[in-house]
Structures are given as C-alpha cells and as structure tokens.
Design an enzyme around this catalytic site. Structure first.
Site, PDB file in Angstrom:
ATOM      1  N   ASP A 148      -6.895  -0.236 -56.663  1.00 31.32           N
ATOM      2  CA  ASP A 148      -7.531  -0.813 -55.479  1.00 31.32           C
ATOM      3  C   ASP A 148      -7.247  -0.002 -54.211  1.00 31.32           C
ATOM      4  OD1 ASP A 148      -8.744  -3.344 -54.177  1.00 31.32           O
ATOM      5  OD2 ASP A 148      -6.866  -3.090 -53.082  1.00 31.32           O
ATOM      6  N   ASP A 156      -5.828 -12.754 -49.698  1.00 34.71           N
ATOM      7  CA  ASP A 156      -6.965 -11.829 -49.746  1.00 34.71           C
ATOM      8  C   ASP A 156      -7.556 -11.822 -51.154  1.00 34.71           C
ATOM      9  OD1 ASP A 156      -8.830  -9.892 -49.058  1.00 34.71           O
ATOM     10  OD2 ASP A 156      -7.436  -8.217 -49.278  1.00 34.71           O
ATOM     11  N   GLU A 183     -11.168   2.516 -56.996  1.00 32.16           N
ATOM     12  CA  GLU A 183     -12.019   1.807 -56.040  1.00 32.16           C
ATOM     13  C   GLU A 183     -11.992   2.543 -54.712  1.00 32.16           C
ATOM     14  OE1 GLU A 183     -12.810  -1.748 -53.088  1.00 32.16           O
ATOM     15  OE2 GLU A 183     -10.845  -0.833 -53.386  1.00 32.16           O
TER      16      GLU A 183
HETATM   17  C1  GLC Z   1     -10.355  -3.846 -52.052  1.00 30.95           C
HETATM   18  C2  GLC Z   1     -10.809  -5.188 -52.584  1.00 30.95           C
HETATM   19  C3  GLC Z   1     -10.980  -6.132 -51.435  1.00 30.95           C
HETATM   20  C4  GLC Z   1      -9.667  -6.260 -50.691  1.00 30.95           C
HETATM   21  C5  GLC Z   1      -9.119  -4.874 -50.281  1.00 30.95           C
HETATM   22  C6  GLC Z   1      -7.708  -4.951 -49.831  1.00 30.95           C
HETATM   23  O1  GLC Z   1     -11.317  -3.261 -51.258  1.00 30.95           O
HETATM   24  O2  GLC Z   1     -11.997  -5.052 -53.330  1.00 30.95           O
HETATM   25  O3  GLC Z   1     -11.422  -7.393 -51.878  1.00 30.95           O
HETATM   26  O4  GLC Z   1      -9.841  -7.037 -49.542  1.00 30.95           O
HETATM   27  O5  GLC Z   1      -9.147  -3.973 -51.368  1.00 30.95           O
HETATM   28  O6  GLC Z   1      -6.822  -5.098 -50.905  1.00 30.95           O
END
Ligand code: GLC
Length: 621
Positions: free
Chosen positions: A267, A124, A309
């Site tokens: 994240d 990912d 985030e």
């Molecule tokens: C956040 C990241 C994304 C990822 C997700 C899972 O949203 O920006 O790229 O897929 O987390 O870790």
C-alpha cells in the site's frame, strides 16, 4: 553445498544465489554507509533462512509449482474479487460459506481488504495497522486466516492481503516505544525536534487528504516532536532510510506468506522515500527498496507475488512494474489507474480518443514478468489523473477537462447520468476527486426510464468486458457484479462520516445475489458470462503483446491482442448510439472472418460494416 544437505537446503541455496544480484547491490546502495549495515546484513540473512525454514511443506510445493508455471497470474483464468471481510461475510470463517458464490462467479483470486489488526476507532478503513502479526480480532485470528487460505487454495483461489508499507498506526508497538523516548524506535519514524525541516519539506509536498488531514506533519507537544504523517494524523510514516525498518518489514512479509498469502498488496508505496525539494513520491530509492523486497520474497517464499499500489500518472506508474532499470524485478502487478480514469472519461465524453492516446503512447506493448490489475471501481475515490500534455494532445485544456469530469460524476453537470459525491476538494488546486459506486456513476441511480436503466446496465457490462479483455487480472469490486448502489448510511457512522469513500463500501446485499430477475440478476449473469468467455479465450493471456489502434469511429476503443494463436481485436463502444465500423478497416487489421469470442458467436457485416450497438463490445478473432 556439502553432500549432506537436504534437498530443501539445496533449493534454498539455489534461490539465494539466483536472487543475490537483485538484492545486495540495492541494499548496499541504500544502507551501505549506515553504521549498523554489517549486523543488518547478517540479521537479514538469518531472517530469510528462518522464513524458509518455517515455510509449510504445502507452500513449498506451491513454490515449485509456480517455478514451473511462472505465468500463473497472467493467464485468462485469473479473475479477482475485492471485498471487506466483514461487509462480505461477517468474519474470516464466514468466507468459507461464500466460496460457492465466488466459484460460480468465476473468481480465482480474492483480495481481503485490510485484515491486519487496526487501531481502534477510525482506522482509515483498516490502513492504520497497529499489529502486522495479528488479524483484526473482529474478523478472526491468524489461525483462521491460515485455515481459510488453505481452503481457498484447495478450490483454486489465491489470496491477496494488504501490507501497508508507508506508515503504521501511531498505536503500533514501534510507535509507542518511539513516543516513550526510545531513540532506536524514534529512528523507525520521521520525527523532528523543531518545525523548521517540516516547513521546508512542505514547500514541495502535496496534500493527500486536504479536507480532513491537511499538511504532512503533526506536532505532538507532549513529546516535543513533529512527526511525518502524510495521510491521517494517526498514520505515522516509516523511515525507510533505516535498514532496521527494511528488516522488520521483510519478517512481516515472510510471515504473511507462510500463513498462506499469495499476493501482497503493498500500500501507498510511492511515498516511502523522502527527499527535500521534491514531492517525495516515486523517488528512485522507492524502486530500489521494492526490488530488494521482491528479491527477499523470491528467496524465501517464491510463490508469493507483489501488487504495488501507486496511483500516479502512467509514466510514473510503469517503473512499479519494473519498466526501466528494474525490468522484471519489481512489482508483478500494479493497478492500471489510467485505464480506470480513461474509462470514466470516455463514458462522459462519448469519445475514446483520449483513452486511445494515453493507452497507446505511454504503455509498452508487453511487460516482463508482470501485468496490470485492471479495475473500474475500488474502495478509493477517483482522481482525474490526466496530464495537461495528454489533454492538449486532443486539443483540450487539462484543468478544464478535469473540472468537467468532476462536475459530471458528481452529477451537477447538465445532462449528466452520474450520481457521485465529491471527495477531498482541494480549494487551492481546484482538484476534486469523486466517490460513488460503479452503478451510481454509470447512471443506474438517476435512471427513470427503461432506456436509461438499459444504458446503465450496458455501461456496467462494458466496463467489466474492458477489464476482462485488457490483459492482466480484472478485479471485480464487491457489489458491482450486482449493480449495487451508493450507501448513504455511512453518514450515521461517526468514524466514517467524514470520508465519502464509504459511499461505495456497502454491505453485501445477499438478497440481490439470489434474485432471478431484475437489474442485479442481469448484471450478475453478464459478468459471469464475461469471465467465462475470458477463461475460454487463450489469446487474452497477459503476456501477449497489446496494441491500441486508432479507430475510425471516435466513440470506439480498439485494442489488438497479438496472440501467436491468432490476433484478437477488442472493440468497445462508449456511446449510446450505434457505431458502424468499416469492413475495410477490419480487414486492414487482419480480420477476415468474423467470430466474436465474447459472445461466442459469428458476426456478419452489413453493407460491409460491423454494427456495434450502444455500449457494444466484441472480441473479434
Ligand atoms: C491507499 C489505500 C487508501 C488509504 C491510503 C493510506 O491509497 O488504498 O484507502 O487511505 O493508502 O493508507
């Protein structure tokens, strides 16, 4: 403290005492009834003391400097650059050769996209981490990281790294132990013996990756467990109701801070707490945990700040910046997802009114000890996070408007200038997210005539001027400063082909960076100028209040910065037509003389009107 304490111990003791009221009541409420709470408390105290003890002297000096300059991240000299280390510079050490480029661009903050050791194969994009204590071996070592962060800091550049809080890779040591049957480690994750509870939870959960990872749980017959996997199958959600998970992550944070990270990008934080009958996003406990994590860092590595985030609606996002109960005590930075979404919405409709409504009605005029990370593109897709209520305020139908934006940016809507691609189409909800580079979405890929090229260039510069003038840290996404296009090569990479987000995760084109003419050279020069003008404009400090004004011209967004040194009025024209802004309206908002801080030139009115060119932008003072 005893008279024999060293100054270092005295400082630590002061920090502990200052942050104790932010920390312990949260932990008491979250974990107080847990049987292991007392030993957890002792272990956490010990971890904080050990983290401080291990903190290098130069970083302790930085701690003091930031005590004295707590607004360091809110200043107009801050500008971020976001990149994958391998795609930008090959390896961590390769970044050292690119410092000159970053300085020349005006960058004072770099976000190394996930750089901790990922699982092998599809990870990912690095967000499936198997070791939080090691750097991805393809990029270098922790020693390299420390050396690079020191070198960058000496040149005035801070470093942001990703720390994934919601899940680990299923190959992480904790997960391996859980899989082997160790109950202590099984309690690090959310594992169920039967599908009953997972089925009940599913009733109210949403799917993040409905296309390639449907559902939120994975059944592993070999261990007889259903494991919570919100994202991909290989990303196992951590059980934050277990205080041991909190403790482990604090240790990880302090270590990264002591290796030289200035900013931790936390994240997917919205998903950290689960509650039956809810979407399991942004539950109150998430904010309690985040406040407690923040307090731990303020005690043992205070120079470090947190970027949270949470790509959610405005009302749901603001608490991540501490608004409400956790004022001033939670994230220092959070992505301004609404600004990004509204930018694209206004460009498609040539109308800034919905944007003005959303920015004006949901966001406070200032934040305590926090600001936004502003951006137009990032490594992720664009989801049309526009509520039905906000659409209705402008007499629009929410689902229809979102569907229109998807069609527009996918490029299928008649007359669309954009060339994007769909990401994770959800047939059940009609939701269709969009991938694509800034330049491709702004019209460069489809441009056939010089006028169309010009419009695309101006759209790109409009976006950069907006994030630079907004207040907060503008984040430039690697390649956007060169108007780099979509990269269809991802379809040939087996681990990437299923994920259209790789369309806008290209390798840096260094030939474009040195070109002296052409579109890339123009955009690069334009972005550099915007960042230079931002640095020169004190009134853009993020702590100054901001107001959104209703502009008499629908395609124009008007943002007022109420700096004590003088008001700044930012005007941004989202259409390909000239817009005449009445002089009277400008005077009503305090503008008597015309100086544009963005172009560093005086502006004159004609027929008592300010003429804004297509996609024009000014910062009037
Ligand atoms: C956040 C990241 C994304 C990822 C997700 C899972 O949203 O920006 O790229 O897929 O987390 O870790």
């Amino acid at each position: 403290m005893a008279g024999s304490s060293t100054p270092d111990e005295v400082v630590f003791d002061m920090r502990r005492k200052r942050s104790a009221p932010d920390l312990w009541p949260m932990l008491e409420a979250l974990y107080g009834s847990h049987p292991g709470y007392d030993s957890f408390r002792d272990d956490l105290e010990a971890a904080l003391a050990a983290g401080w003890k291990a903190r290098p002297v130069d970083l302790k000096r930085l701690d003091l400097q930031r005590d004295i300059e707590p607004d360091w991240f809110q200043r107009p000299n801050m500008a971020g650059y976001v990149f994958y280390i391998d795609r930008f510079a090959g390896t961590l050490n390769g970044v050292l050769d690119k410092i000159g480029y970053l300085e020349d661009l005006g960058i004072s903050y770099v976000h190394f996209m996930p750089c901790l050791k990922p699982r092998p194969g599809d990870s990912d994009g690095g967000y499936s981490v198997m070791d939080y204590g090691a750097i991805n071996p393809a990029l270098g070592t922790m020693k390299d990281f420390k050396a690079v962060s020191t070198a960058l800091r000496q040149r005035g550049i801070s470093i942001c790294v990703d720390l994934v809080l919601n899940h680990t890779a299923k190959e992480h040591d904790w997960a391996e132990k859980a899989r082997a049957g160790d109950p202590a480690y099984q309690d690090y994750y959310l594992m169920f013996d039967t599908p009953d509870l997972p089925r009940q939870y599913e009733q109210t959960l949403v799917e993040v990756f409905p296309d390639n990872a449907p559902g939120n749980f994975t059944h592993y017959p070999e261990i007889g467990k259903w494991v919570w996997t919100t994202f991909n199958e290989h990303q196992w959600d951590l059980n934050w109701a277990n205080p041991r998970v909190f403790l482990e992550i604090v240790k990880v944070m302090l270590n990264l801070a002591n290796q030289g990270a200035d900013v931790l990008r936390l994240d997917a934080v919205a998903f950290m707490w689960k509650r039956m009958g809810t979407r399991c996003q942004s539950e109150p406990e998430v904010h309690m945990i985040l406040q407690a994590l923040r307090a731990c860092c303020r005690i043992a590595c205070p120079a470090l700040i947190h970027l949270e985030e949470a790509i959610v609606s405005p009302q749901e996002m603001l608490p991540y910046l501490g608004r409400g109960k956790h004022d001033g005590k939670e994230g220092n930075l959070a992505y301004h997802n609404s600004l990004m979404v509204q930018f694209w919405g206004a460009l498609a409709t040539r109308d800034a009114r919905l944007m003005a409504h959303v920015l004006g009605s949901h966001f406070p005029d200032r934040l305590t000890n926090a600001t936004y990370a502003t951006y137009i593109r990032c490594h992720d897709d664009i989801g049309w996070a526009i509520t039905d209520e906000d659409a209705a305020a402008l007499h629009m139908n929410g689902p229809a408007h979102r569907a229109y934006l998807s069609a527009f940016y996918e490029g299928s809507f008649p007359g669309s200038f954009a060339a994007g691609a769909p990401f994770q189409v959800n047939e059940a909800t009609g939701d269709k997210r969009i991938s694509g580079s800034f330049a491709a979405l702004a019209g460069l890929e489809k441009a056939r005539t010089p006028d169309e090229v010009e419009a695309a260039v101006q759209r790109i510069l409009l976006g950069h001027a907006l994030i630079a003038g907004f207040g907060g840290i503008p984040l430039i996404y690697m390649g956007d400063e060169l108007a780099m296009g979509n990269d269809h090569g991802y379809l040939d990479v087996p681990e990437h082909a299923h994920d259209s987000r790789w369309l806008h995760r290209p390798r840096m084109d260094w030939a474009l960076a040195t070109a002296t003419e052409g579109v890339s050279a123009r955009v690069l020069q334009g972005v550099k100028t915007i960042l230079a003008r931002r640095r020169a404009t004190e009134g853009l400090h993020a702590a100054h209040p901001q107001r959104v004004l209703p502009c008499p011209r629908n395609p124009v967004l008007a943002l007022q910065r109420l700096a004590p040194t003088g008001t700044i009025l930012g005007l941004y024209n989202f259409s390909e037509h000239w817009q005449q802004v009445p002089g009277r309206w400008l005077r009503d908002h305090g503008l008597l003389e015309g100086y544009d801080a963005l172009s560093d030139a005086n502006v004159t009115l004609h027929d008592d009107q300010l003429a804004l060119p297509p996609f024009g932008r000014v910062w009037l003072r």
